[in-house]
Design a protein around this motif. Sequence first.
Motif, PDB file in Angstrom:
ATOM      1  N   GLN A   1       0.814  -1.218   0.000  1.00 41.93           N
ATOM      2  CA  GLN A   1       0.000   0.000   0.000  1.00 41.93           C
ATOM      3  C   GLN A   1       0.845   1.263   0.000  1.00 41.93           C
ATOM      4  OE1 GLN A   1      -2.556  -0.517   3.437  1.00 41.93           O
ATOM      5  NE2 GLN A   1      -3.357  -2.443   2.629  1.00 41.93           N
ATOM      6  N   ASN A   2       1.991   1.208   0.660  1.00 40.94           N
ATOM      7  CA  ASN A   2       2.812   2.410   0.798  1.00 40.94           C
ATOM      8  C   ASN A   2       3.853   2.567  -0.291  1.00 40.94           C
ATOM      9  OD1 ASN A   2       2.384   3.968   3.593  1.00 40.94           O
ATOM     10  ND2 ASN A   2       1.921   1.805   3.897  1.00 40.94           N
ATOM     11  N   CYS A   3       4.155   1.490  -1.013  1.00 43.70           N
ATOM     12  CA  CYS A   3       5.220   1.552  -2.021  1.00 43.70           C
ATOM     13  C   CYS A   3       4.738   1.289  -3.443  1.00 43.70           C
ATOM     14  CB  CYS A   3       6.324   0.545  -1.669  1.00 43.70           C
ATOM     15  SG  CYS A   3       7.082   0.810  -0.052  1.00 43.70           S
ATOM     16  N   CYS A   4       3.508   0.833  -3.597  1.00 41.57           N
ATOM     17  CA  CYS A   4       2.980   0.499  -4.934  1.00 41.57           C
ATOM     18  C   CYS A   4       1.683   1.268  -5.138  1.00 41.57           C
ATOM     19  CB  CYS A   4       2.731  -1.006  -5.064  1.00 41.57           C
ATOM     20  SG  CYS A   4       4.171  -2.032  -4.739  1.00 41.57           S
ATOM     21  N   ASN A   5       1.716   2.327  -5.893  1.00 37.77           N
ATOM     22  CA  ASN A   5       0.565   3.201  -6.068  1.00 37.77           C
ATOM     23  C   ASN A   5      -0.671   2.428  -6.515  1.00 37.77           C
ATOM     24  OD1 ASN A   5       2.004   5.461  -5.377  1.00 37.77           O
ATOM     25  ND2 ASN A   5       2.582   5.962  -7.482  1.00 37.77           N
ATOM     26  N   GLY A   6      -1.739   2.554  -5.712  1.00 40.33           N
ATOM     27  CA  GLY A   6      -3.031   1.975  -6.090  1.00 40.33           C
ATOM     28  C   GLY A   6      -3.229   0.528  -5.707  1.00 40.33           C
TER      29      GLY A   6
ATOM     30  N   LEU B   1       4.446 -10.124  -6.522  1.00 36.92           N
ATOM     31  CA  LEU B   1       5.568  -9.233  -6.249  1.00 36.92           C
ATOM     32  C   LEU B   1       6.639  -9.959  -5.447  1.00 36.92           C
ATOM     33  CD1 LEU B   1       3.607  -5.968  -5.381  1.00 36.92           C
ATOM     34  CD2 LEU B   1       4.926  -6.420  -7.451  1.00 36.92           C
ATOM     35  N   ALA B   2       6.207 -10.732  -4.456  1.00 38.21           N
ATOM     36  CA  ALA B   2       7.165 -11.492  -3.646  1.00 38.21           C
ATOM     37  C   ALA B   2       7.933 -12.488  -4.500  1.00 38.21           C
ATOM     38  CB  ALA B   2       6.438 -12.217  -2.512  1.00 38.21           C
ATOM     39  N   GLU B   3       7.249 -13.070  -5.469  1.00 38.73           N
ATOM     40  CA  GLU B   3       7.899 -14.052  -6.335  1.00 38.73           C
ATOM     41  C   GLU B   3       8.991 -13.405  -7.183  1.00 38.73           C
ATOM     42  OE1 GLU B   3       6.533 -17.742  -9.229  1.00 38.73           O
ATOM     43  OE2 GLU B   3       5.249 -15.972  -9.073  1.00 38.73           O
ATOM     44  N   LYS B   4       8.786 -12.148  -7.562  1.00 44.33           N
ATOM     45  CA  LYS B   4       9.772 -11.445  -8.379  1.00 44.33           C
ATOM     46  C   LYS B   4      10.985 -10.999  -7.568  1.00 44.33           C
ATOM     47  CE  LYS B   4       6.397  -9.479 -11.640  1.00 44.33           C
ATOM     48  NZ  LYS B   4       5.775  -8.202 -12.109  1.00 44.33           N
TER      49      LYS B   4
ATOM     50  N   GLU C   1       7.825   0.865   8.828  1.00 45.68           N
ATOM     51  CA  GLU C   1       8.786   1.953   8.623  1.00 45.68           C
ATOM     52  C   GLU C   1      10.188   1.508   9.032  1.00 45.68           C
ATOM     53  OE1 GLU C   1       7.128   5.164  10.821  1.00 45.68           O
ATOM     54  OE2 GLU C   1       5.602   5.634   9.293  1.00 45.68           O
ATOM     55  N   TRP C   2      10.284   0.786  10.142  1.00 41.12           N
ATOM     56  CA  TRP C   2      11.582   0.227  10.550  1.00 41.12           C
ATOM     57  C   TRP C   2      12.104  -0.733   9.489  1.00 41.12           C
ATOM     58  CZ3 TRP C   2      12.735  -4.956  11.221  1.00 41.12           C
ATOM     59  CH2 TRP C   2      13.987  -5.256  11.780  1.00 41.12           C
ATOM     60  N   PHE C   3      11.234  -1.561   8.975  1.00 47.35           N
ATOM     61  CA  PHE C   3      11.564  -2.558   7.955  1.00 47.35           C
ATOM     62  C   PHE C   3      12.171  -1.880   6.731  1.00 47.35           C
ATOM     63  CE2 PHE C   3      10.603  -6.153   5.105  1.00 47.35           C
ATOM     64  CZ  PHE C   3      10.737  -7.246   5.952  1.00 47.35           C
ATOM     65  N   ILE C   4      11.524  -0.805   6.270  1.00 49.01           N
ATOM     66  CA  ILE C   4      11.998  -0.075   5.089  1.00 49.01           C
ATOM     67  C   ILE C   4      13.343   0.593   5.371  1.00 49.01           C
ATOM     68  CG2 ILE C   4      11.515   1.874   3.564  1.00 49.01           C
ATOM     69  CD1 ILE C   4       8.519   1.207   3.901  1.00 49.01           C
ATOM     70  N   ASN C   5      13.443   1.219   6.535  1.00 48.40           N
ATOM     71  CA  ASN C   5      14.680   1.931   6.874  1.00 48.40           C
ATOM     72  C   ASN C   5      15.877   0.981   6.981  1.00 48.40           C
ATOM     73  OD1 ASN C   5      13.385   4.408   6.931  1.00 48.40           O
ATOM     74  ND2 ASN C   5      12.931   4.282   9.120  1.00 48.40           N
ATOM     75  N   GLN C   6      15.631  -0.211   7.521  1.00 45.03           N
ATOM     76  CA  GLN C   6      16.711  -1.176   7.675  1.00 45.03           C
ATOM     77  C   GLN C   6      17.212  -1.683   6.323  1.00 45.03           C
ATOM     78  OE1 GLN C   6      18.308  -2.374  10.560  1.00 45.03           O
ATOM     79  NE2 GLN C   6      17.239  -0.650  11.513  1.00 45.03           N
ATOM     80  N   ALA C   7      16.339  -1.626   5.311  1.00 44.82           N
ATOM     81  CA  ALA C   7      16.697  -2.165   3.993  1.00 44.82           C
ATOM     82  C   ALA C   7      17.531  -1.198   3.164  1.00 44.82           C
ATOM     83  CB  ALA C   7      15.435  -2.544   3.231  1.00 44.82           C
TER      84      ALA C   7
ATOM     85  N   LEU D   1      14.669  -2.490  -3.429  1.00 45.38           N
ATOM     86  CA  LEU D   1      13.509  -2.568  -4.315  1.00 45.38           C
ATOM     87  C   LEU D   1      12.297  -3.063  -3.538  1.00 45.38           C
ATOM     88  CD1 LEU D   1      15.148  -4.250  -7.455  1.00 45.38           C
ATOM     89  CD2 LEU D   1      14.507  -1.835  -7.189  1.00 45.38           C
ATOM     90  N   VAL D   2      11.119  -2.561  -3.902  1.00 46.50           N
ATOM     91  CA  VAL D   2       9.908  -2.945  -3.182  1.00 46.50           C
ATOM     92  C   VAL D   2       9.651  -4.443  -3.300  1.00 46.50           C
ATOM     93  CG1 VAL D   2       8.377  -2.415  -5.137  1.00 46.50           C
ATOM     94  CG2 VAL D   2       7.477  -2.412  -2.812  1.00 46.50           C
ATOM     95  N   GLU D   3       9.978  -5.031  -4.470  1.00 50.32           N
ATOM     96  CA  GLU D   3       9.784  -6.477  -4.628  1.00 50.32           C
ATOM     97  C   GLU D   3      10.649  -7.257  -3.629  1.00 50.32           C
ATOM     98  OE1 GLU D   3       8.864  -4.630  -8.624  1.00 50.32           O
ATOM     99  OE2 GLU D   3      10.422  -4.403  -7.074  1.00 50.32           O
ATOM    100  N   ASP D   4      11.852  -6.757  -3.365  1.00 52.18           N
ATOM    101  CA  ASP D   4      12.731  -7.427  -2.409  1.00 52.18           C
ATOM    102  C   ASP D   4      12.210  -7.267  -0.980  1.00 52.18           C
ATOM    103  OD1 ASP D   4      14.281  -8.028  -4.585  1.00 52.18           O
ATOM    104  OD2 ASP D   4      15.844  -6.545  -4.153  1.00 52.18           O
ATOM    105  N   LEU D   5      11.659  -6.102  -0.684  1.00 56.29           N
ATOM    106  CA  LEU D   5      11.061  -5.881   0.636  1.00 56.29           C
ATOM    107  C   LEU D   5       9.894  -6.833   0.858  1.00 56.29           C
ATOM    108  CD1 LEU D   5      11.022  -1.976   0.759  1.00 56.29           C
ATOM    109  CD2 LEU D   5      12.312  -3.477   2.292  1.00 56.29           C
ATOM    110  N   ILE D   6       9.030  -6.949  -0.140  1.00 51.00           N
ATOM    111  CA  ILE D   6       7.853  -7.808   0.000  1.00 51.00           C
ATOM    112  C   ILE D   6       8.260  -9.267   0.051  1.00 51.00           C
ATOM    113  CG2 ILE D   6       5.705  -8.531  -1.118  1.00 51.00           C
ATOM    114  CD1 ILE D   6       5.460  -5.638  -2.164  1.00 51.00           C
TER     115      ILE D   6
END
Length: 401
Positions: free
Chosen positions: A222-227, A236-239, A275-281, A285-290
Motif C-alpha cells: 500500500q505504501n510503495c505500490c501506487n493503487g 511481487l514477492a515471487e519477483k 517503517e523500521w523494515f523499510i529503513n533497515q533495507a 527494491l519494493v519487490e525485495d522488501l515484499i
Amino acid sequence: MDADFLLLRSHSLEKSMVGIGLMSGTSVDAVDAALVEFLPSHDPPVQLIAYHEETIQSNFRERIQTAMCPQRSSVELICQLNFEIGNLFAQAARIVVEKAGMDIDQVDFIGSHGQTVQHIPQCDTERGWLTPSTLQLGDPCVIAELTGILTVADFRIRDMAAGGIGAPLIPFVDAFLFAQPDRDILCQNIGGIANCALIRHDGKIVAFDSGPGNMVMDLLTQNCCNGLRFDRDGRLAEKGTVISALLNKAQAHPFFQEKPPKATGHELFGMNYVEWFINQAGGALVEDLIATACELTARSIVQAYRDFIFPEGNPDTVIVSGGGAKNGTLMRRLTELCPELTLRNIDEFGISSDAKEAIGFAILAYSTLCGIPSNVPSVTGAKRPVVLGKIAPGNKPLTIL
C-alpha cells in the motif's frame, strides 16, 4: 477437554437457527458478512447461505488507521468511529441478507467482532501500557437498532477480565468445526496476523498468534505500490529476492521467542514496524522488501510449529484459511519449509476461506446465546471458562437458546 465446543455441537443439533457473522480485520480493507444456518445433523454443523464484502473506502480506512495510532488519535475520532463503523457493519448485514433473497426478519442474531483499534494483551510500562485492555469499535447497539436484529459483540473483554489475553478467539470455532476423536488437527489462519490452532484428539487445544500474516506485506504494498492494496497471488514477492540481513534482524523480534499464551497485532507489526523494515533495507527494491516480508511470515509460522505445536501433538495436515491462503508464493514457501505437513485449503472441507472468520463470529454469538463458554483458558491464559460478549436486543423478544 479445553472448551465446550462439543456442548455447542449438541445444541446445534436441536434447532435450526440463522445468524450473521461480521468482522473487519487488521488490514481494514472490508467488512466481511457471512449469513449462516445452524443445521441439525449436518457436517459441518454450519452452512454458509451468502457472503458479502463491504469495501471500506480509502478515506474511511485512513481515519480508522489514524485511530489506531496513539500519537495521532483523539477521543473525538474514536467516539465518532464507534458509531460510523456500527453503521457500516449494519449496512453489510442488510446487504448479505438481500443477496440471499431473504427478509431481515428471518435472521435470529448477529455476531460482530467489530474493528479492533487497540489490543493491549499485557502490561508494558515502557510503552505506557499499565493494564491489559482492548477496544473494538462498531457499537452493537447501533447495529441492533439499524437492523432490528439481536447483536452480540465485544467478545474479547470478558476473557481479559478473567485474566486472559483476549485472543485468539477462533480456536474454539476451529474445534467446533474440525475436531476429530482419532487424530490431531492443525488449523492455520493467515489474515493480517497469522495464528494457528492444534485441536488434539483428546480435546485439548494449543493455539496462539505466531506473528505477522499479511500485515507487513500489505502495508509495504500500500505504501510503495501506487493503487495496490495487497500483493495479489504473491506475484511481487515471487519477483523479489529475500534480503538476508533484514530477514535475520526481523526474525530476532522478541515476540517470536515468547511462549504462548500470546497474541499480537498492529501494535507490534503495524506501520511503525513497516517503517523500521523499510529503513533497515536502505533503499531496497519494493519487490525485495515484499519477498523478505513473505519469507518472515513463512518462517515465523513454521518456527512456531516446531517450537510450540509439534511438542504437543502429531498433526499431518494443516487446514489453511484467510487471505494468505491465496498467496501462492507464501503457500509454496510453507510447503518447502515444512514438508512433513500437507497444506489443504479450508474450502476443501466445506467452509469458505474468505468467509471463515465471519462465520466464526456467528458461531461465537450462537455460543453466547446458548450460555456456553467459548474462550479457551489454555489458549488465552484466562483463570476460567467464561461466556463471551455483550448482547444488544433487537426488535424481537430477547430469548436465550
